[in-house]
Design a protein around this motif. Sequence first.
Motif: not given
Length: 230
Positions: A85-92
């Motif tokens: 996964l990349i760019g998950h809203s929690e990482a953002r």
Amino acid sequence: MTKLVIANFKMNGSKDFIESWIQDFFLEQESANDVVVALPSPYLIIFNDRGLTLSGQNVSNEESGAFTSQLSAQMLKDCGAKYCLIGHSEARQFLKEKNEVIKQKFDQLIQESIKPILCIGEPLQIKEAAKTIDYLSEQLDLIDSDEEDVIVAYEPIWSIGTGLMPEIEDIQMAVDSIRSKFHKTVKVLYGGSVNSSNAQSITDKTDIDGLLVGGASLNPKEFGKIAQLC
Ligand code: PGA
């Protein structure tokens, strides 16, 4: 057509929990769909040879070096991850990741032959201003439109973990706009409050290629049902 169904454990579980999750999941599992499990990083290596297709939950945008706390694409590959996964809203939100860095992550993964699952989605105020499609388009702008086999997960931020779901027509509109950004095949998944009561209707009523499941995936029976129904 076979769907891609992804369990996103987020920062949940423990070694014992995942051990029993795997046992219960395989007891129930009768799905012909492709199932992927995004485990917290340390568990990837531990559960690498247990018959699951594994995904990372994030990766560094750098190849290697003095980046304490980060994990490279090569390391994820060594741990058995086939997807990430990349760019998950929690990482953002919590790691303040921006589109430029997410694009670098995308490239790092491609270099290591790990399939990136690029998460995009609009916050509530953008939905209310009827600007969702422009917002999604901007999040995709950095990815080359000639890129092959792209996987995009459309996850409206206001739907994640809230029990709120977009209208089916709105999901389809987002899916169409995502597909229109690429010249080659693109898989589009939906994520946000998916459970065994809504999974089938999302996949039946849209031309979505799969689902990204957070909270409901922690229950192996529930997740098995979702994987079977969609
Ligand atoms: P949720 O999470 O299914 O709990 O809404 C989805 C996600 O964050 O990927």
